[in-house]
Design a protein around this motif. Sequence first.
Motif, PDB file in Angstrom:
ATOM      1  N   CYS B 497       0.850  -1.188   0.000  1.00  0.00           N
ATOM      2  CA  CYS B 497       0.000   0.000   0.000  1.00  0.00           C
ATOM      3  C   CYS B 497       0.886   1.239   0.000  1.00  0.00           C
ATOM      4  CB  CYS B 497      -0.914   0.013   1.221  1.00  0.00           C
ATOM      5  SG  CYS B 497      -1.855   1.554   1.313  1.00  0.00           S
ATOM      6  N   LYS B 519      -6.496   5.530  -0.802  1.00  0.00           N
ATOM      7  CA  LYS B 519      -6.895   6.287  -1.987  1.00  0.00           C
ATOM      8  C   LYS B 519      -7.612   5.398  -3.000  1.00  0.00           C
ATOM      9  CE  LYS B 519      -2.976   9.448  -1.504  1.00  0.00           C
ATOM     10  NZ  LYS B 519      -1.539   9.524  -1.794  1.00  0.00           N
ATOM     11  N   GLY B 520      -7.722   4.117  -2.669  1.00  0.00           N
ATOM     12  CA  GLY B 520      -8.464   3.226  -3.549  1.00  0.00           C
ATOM     13  C   GLY B 520      -7.725   2.829  -4.807  1.00  0.00           C
ATOM     14  N   CYS B 521      -6.407   2.746  -4.727  1.00  0.00           N
ATOM     15  CA  CYS B 521      -5.640   2.432  -5.939  1.00  0.00           C
ATOM     16  C   CYS B 521      -5.829   0.986  -6.370  1.00  0.00           C
ATOM     17  CB  CYS B 521      -4.153   2.724  -5.732  1.00  0.00           C
ATOM     18  SG  CYS B 521      -3.311   1.633  -4.557  1.00  0.00           S
ATOM     19  N   GLY B 522      -6.155   0.129  -5.426  1.00  0.00           N
ATOM     20  CA  GLY B 522      -6.400  -1.262  -5.781  1.00  0.00           C
ATOM     21  C   GLY B 522      -5.181  -2.149  -5.803  1.00  0.00           C
ATOM     22  N   LEU B 523      -4.043  -1.597  -5.422  1.00  0.00           N
ATOM     23  CA  LEU B 523      -2.831  -2.429  -5.424  1.00  0.00           C
ATOM     24  C   LEU B 523      -2.957  -3.599  -4.457  1.00  0.00           C
ATOM     25  CD1 LEU B 523       0.296  -0.087  -5.655  1.00  0.00           C
ATOM     26  CD2 LEU B 523      -0.312  -1.980  -7.149  1.00  0.00           C
ATOM     27  N   ALA B 525      -5.578  -5.241  -3.661  1.00  0.00           N
ATOM     28  CA  ALA B 525      -6.402  -6.295  -4.257  1.00  0.00           C
ATOM     29  C   ALA B 525      -5.631  -7.004  -5.367  1.00  0.00           C
ATOM     30  CB  ALA B 525      -7.693  -5.698  -4.803  1.00  0.00           C
ATOM     31  N   ALA B 526      -4.932  -6.211  -6.182  1.00  0.00           N
ATOM     32  CA  ALA B 526      -4.205  -6.807  -7.307  1.00  0.00           C
ATOM     33  C   ALA B 526      -3.098  -7.727  -6.823  1.00  0.00           C
ATOM     34  CB  ALA B 526      -3.624  -5.715  -8.189  1.00  0.00           C
ATOM     35  N   GLU B 527      -2.492  -7.369  -5.725  1.00  0.00           N
ATOM     36  CA  GLU B 527      -1.332  -8.125  -5.258  1.00  0.00           C
ATOM     37  C   GLU B 527      -1.669  -9.114  -4.153  1.00  0.00           C
ATOM     38  OE1 GLU B 527       1.329  -8.056  -7.079  1.00  0.00           O
ATOM     39  OE2 GLU B 527       0.316  -6.551  -8.301  1.00  0.00           O
TER      40      GLU B 527
END
Lengths: 334, 540, 221, 407
Positions: B497, B519-523, B525-527
């Motif tokens: 994060c 900030k809701g970047c989604g990293l 979830a992706a990782e």
Amino acid sequence: MKNTQANPKGIYTISNRLGDQANRAVQASEDRPNSLTSGHRACQGCGEALGARIVVDAALRAAKGQIIVVNATGCLEVFSTPYPETAWQTAWVHSLFGNAPAVATGVAAAMEVKGRGNVRVLAQGGDGSTTDIGFGCLSGMFERNDDVLYVCYDNQAYMNTGVQRSSATPPTARTATTPPVGSEPGNVFGTGKNVPLIAMAHQIPYVATATVADVQDLEAKVFKAMSMRGARYLHVLVPCPLGWGSPPRETINLARLAVQCGLFPLFEAENGTVTRATKIRQPVPVENYLKPQRRFAHLFKGGKPVDDRLARMQEMADANISRFNLLGHEETCK
Amino acid sequence: MKPFATVLEVGTSLNNHTGSWRTERPSYAHRLPPCNNACPAGENIQEWLSLAEQEKYEEAWREIVKNNPFPAIMGRVCYHPCENACNRVTIESPVGINSVERFLGDKAIRDKWAFDRPAAKSGKKVLVIGAGPAGLSAAYHLARLGHKVTVKESLKKAGGMLRYGIPQYRLPRKILDAEIKRIVDYGVELEVNKKVTNLAEVVESKAFDAVFLSVGAHIAKLTEFPTSPRSRVLDAVAVLRDMENREKPKLGKRVVVYGGGNTAMDVARTAKRLGAKEVTIVYRRTREKMPAHSFEIDEALQEGIKIKFLVTIKKYQNKKLTLGKMALDAKGYPQPTGKNETMETDCIVLALGQDSDLALLEKFPGLEIADGALKVDSRMMTSHAGVFAGGDMIPFERTATTGVGHGKKAARSIDAWLRKVEQPATEKHPLATAERLNKWYYAEVSENKRKLIDIAHRTKTFDEVQLGLSEAEALNESRRCLSCGNCFECDNCYGVCPDNAIRKLGAGKGFKIDYDYCKGCGLCAAECPCGCIEMTPEDI
Amino acid sequence: MDNFSQRIILSQNTWSANLTMFQIRFHGRGGQGVVTAAEMLSVAAFLEGKHAQAFPSFGSERMGAPVVSFCRISEKEIRLRDPVFEPDALIVQDPTLLLMPGLFDGLKSDGYVLINSSRDITELGLDDLLHRLPLGNILTLAGTELALKHFKRPMPNAAMLGGLAAMSGVIKMESVASAIMEAFAGAIGQANVAAAKESYEIVKAKRNALIASTRKEAIAC
Amino acid sequence: MLKQVEGSHAVAEAVALCRPEVICAYPITPQTHIVEGLGELVKAGHIKDCKYINVESEFAALSVAIGSSAAGARSYTATSSQGLLFMAEAVYNASGLGLPIVMTLGNRAIGAPLNIWNDHSDAMSLRDAGWIQLFAENNQEAIDLHIQAFRIAEDISCPVMVCVDGFILTHAVEQVDVPDQKQVDAYLPAFVPAVVLDPKAPASVGALVGPEAFTEVRYLDHKKQLRAFDAIDRASTAFKSVFGREAGGFIRSYHTKDAETVIVAMGSVIGTLKDMIDEKRKQGHKIGLVSICTFRPFPTAEVGAALKDAKHVIVLEKSLASGQGGVLAAHVRAGLHEAIPLTTLIAGLGGRPIPKNALSEFVEKIGIPSSDELHFLDLKQDIVDGELKKTEEERNARLRNGAARGR
């Protein structure tokens, strides 16, 4: 180097509850320093914000908290320290765009004369400040073998000013100053500067490349660098969603693909000699890396390569693979 | 005095809440792992593997027996649909769940682990008819829930098909006995040689508040073909059942087994061990169509058993067996060719499937029976209130594990029924599919396979063919679990994060997202390697 | 008094305190120690309790290029910072520079000129100057030869200072020797001092001989 | 101790006496002898606990000093001319961060054309960079100002530039009184930094400051410069009491009491002017001199007061603001009664000698004009007139050609 294969679960995650608690990644520890704390103004999915925290946290751990950070002008500086708030939690100074290595030299000299050699100095900047405007100072710092760890967070263009080309911008990449028009769209081939190799030519004790896609590897390299004295250089690939035209969630994946396709080789060098290169674990063609990035969109039309430029990019990757022996099994050691 | 504006107090950016930049929000989810989803006994496999991989073996065993009282048995005889469903197959090969289960089951026997104390006594009595896997499972679960249980078994010993259908070389009887004893020790009253012939009587007697029927399917299906009086035609159910007698069945030197299921394999391999020189399985279709599990076929072949495919029995007279050759038609179905072949054999064993003996229901009106099987509702209750049923006698896949699952489900239904409460609907999480995994993070690790004893030893004795895993192997195997859909605290989300918006709550406590800074970047979830983080749009 | 007599009288007056400031201009080539010469002279004056100022012509000259340096000596604090336009003495360390226009510009009518050469003034074609200046105020000295003799390097500056001391009396030979020793330590310093001393004697002898001969000439008149 | 030494060496000795902890050196004429001297002093162990760093550029030199000063070490560097411009960015940065760095500026002209000789263009080019700028009249003052510079800088956390005329002072061998270590130690307290990078008390130094606070930052910088007057005054007063001689301060007046014409100048030309004034006074001219020692902050009030009774002010300066005139003159004008005519005399550009006689002639010739005038001392008028004429002719020819082609 921490051997990821030794991980009891056979996984490459930052850690897991089975890992050796004492040797777990700094980024996995509950009490990690968070040297760059929340509330900074980096974009969503900023690779540089992530890279900087990983690096400075590890350096802090390695130096038992005795770290002074010197930061060049750039995204990292701007998003971390807008008055009246700073996201840094460590002693930190920003002077100019092109002088971070020299300022760091000064800080290190001050610590030396004051008998505070336990205080270690870390200088950091983006690729613009490192490979271009601050390159003279960097080379001077290397050449004098000043006791500074310099970390370049490479996002391959001047992102802070709106994505202009730097000498770290790869061929074909679209930037605001290398638009995808004309006979050779994007950045041209045959240009650019490989600062890790140039750093090696200075015969400094340690040079390494890393990415934000492998936290353990990056931390291990910081720890290794911090175990040495003299000028050390760490070049960290940090994808930039804004400049690369990639979804924020892809930041780590792209860094990983850059390595796996061979365009960004991971290696370490000591005193000018490559001592270790990280093998590619899941080889992919450069296309897999380039296609998800809008800055390379002009290479493809309807999903197909437009011309031989993709092949030329592949040649670059292949050259790296052969130069650093990135495929195969035996470790590349001197 | 610090200079104005150019020098700032550390960490003051915390005043700046960047969470307002977010358009999508991550959150931790629990998804149903495919193994759990596939387990007929409803074991929480991922959970007990996770305990095992932490070397918390007893806790792992306790987790298994919440759903299945027979880890040592299931670790041998279960055909592990869990492994067939395992997402690890997309990396290299499934996790050897069954072998770890057996390791835990064996360790429990060795270390004399006992079940958790049952719930407070309910004062209710339940009769279980049939001490097979379903009956014993029901009995165990009912006991666990605080009910008084009596099991009536028609045969000499409890176990049902586990004992009378599965050869010893696959399930040593001391293992079976140990796990049954543990149930008896738990307070279940077991009455053997007590055949219930009339359910109506039992129900009317009101001696029990509920009944669970699990009489199994012990009647062999037969087929017709011309034979002569001296030609011995046996059925597999009988042969295998007789194996439990002191006097073993006599099959002769040459044995033909007719059928392609697991029972056919069992009986063929048993024949071999009984001294037959030549054991041949004849099967009317191809290997691909054989219902027997592949490993069973392999093991049989290893032991020297021959298999003739695409043949049917035409006649068997004077030890001479005539086989009709078949060929596959365009659609892949076997069709007679009219050509024959002959072979000599001392006996034929038919392994063509089983039916249930439903005689005890004859005088009990109102039960719905179709195709020789008793129908039950979703609670496992028959059309007669208070009478439940499960196992091979109801229309379902006939495996021991299915029976165990029936027993558990029925016990819980019976419990609810007795307590007059609605059975809580179990929330089913969405499935943890392989696409949600970030496979990069999983190294290729080959399976820790159980070893088999050597062939010479195997074909002469009834010693267990398959050896168990060592503790180290079991540990490593459990660690191959991907933890699909459920956080295993790999720290990826915490580590990647860029905004330090993930709080680590400590070992075993997982993580919490600080939405003030996310900030809701989604990293994250992706990782997330196991796909346990969901991104959902913010309400605007 | 005729011009000739005046020249004799002036020549007998070495520089003294009643003249407020004595300014010397050194001409040479890069690498010949012209700047050092001015500096050593200033140090020598300092050692005598005088104020002195030495400075180069601030060029970026390379080896071999013409170089000028200056020295001012005064009993009082020297505030003046401009270059020496009207020197009281000119030291020419390289005779090839004599061809350079403006070499003697501003030289005071009673000034001194010492030229590093093994030839005499007439041979150098400077008879004009010889006649303009007081007798014995323009001399040659084979400084390079002396330097080579004493320390095997063609560095005539110390020798020239010895000559200047003998010629002008603006500085004492002992002070020059001390200044040389400050500039060059050890054996080199000693050798330079020896060269300077020999020069001093040579110049003194030349001057005395000249004056003696002219006096004889004058008496004869 | 009295010594006959080169100015650069004297400066090096003075800096050494101030116990610098980090010295950054990059060579540029005419600063070279200073850093060479310091290099030798450090290498020979005469300066204890001092790190001497040979850097790769002036930009790096000041940047290293920024780092070391920010980390609490007394830091020094020296440069000249193009070197100052090459570090210009860092010059502003050092003052913006309030770092008490002391830098010697061996004043030299700025090219093109390349010119290595003395004038004040370099110092003037960065006069607004937030540094205190002190100008030395002679090498004695060069020494004394360096000792004061560290005290002033550290007193108010502001960098100080000591301007020493290149060659004229840096390369002049003359008599100076070099103080002993005890005296300097008594005068200059140990460096206690106001801003210091320390992991034990971490802070972020060098923030990004937006429109909401930048004006205030600059206002405070200005106030700091004004506060510097007190610090400079304290430093020079204390200097006299410790060392027994006067040095530094804002301005000095020489025969201004009854002077009708007052020359204003700074740097090494002061001495020549004094000699010239003495001569003129002997001839009955009522002429005096105001020498500026502190150029930044500019002592406008003091200059105005010193010149209030003059009938004519001549500002002699070694820099030219092209298209405007004299930099120093503009400063002096600001403090001057408007009725007093001011003559700007640009002199000594690029090392052009300023002969006493030429000054004397100029003063004679100019008399007392009725309004402001701009003059160039010793300007070769025939050359510039010829060039101007040629330029005009060429321009006309070009235009004619262009017109012809246009047809």
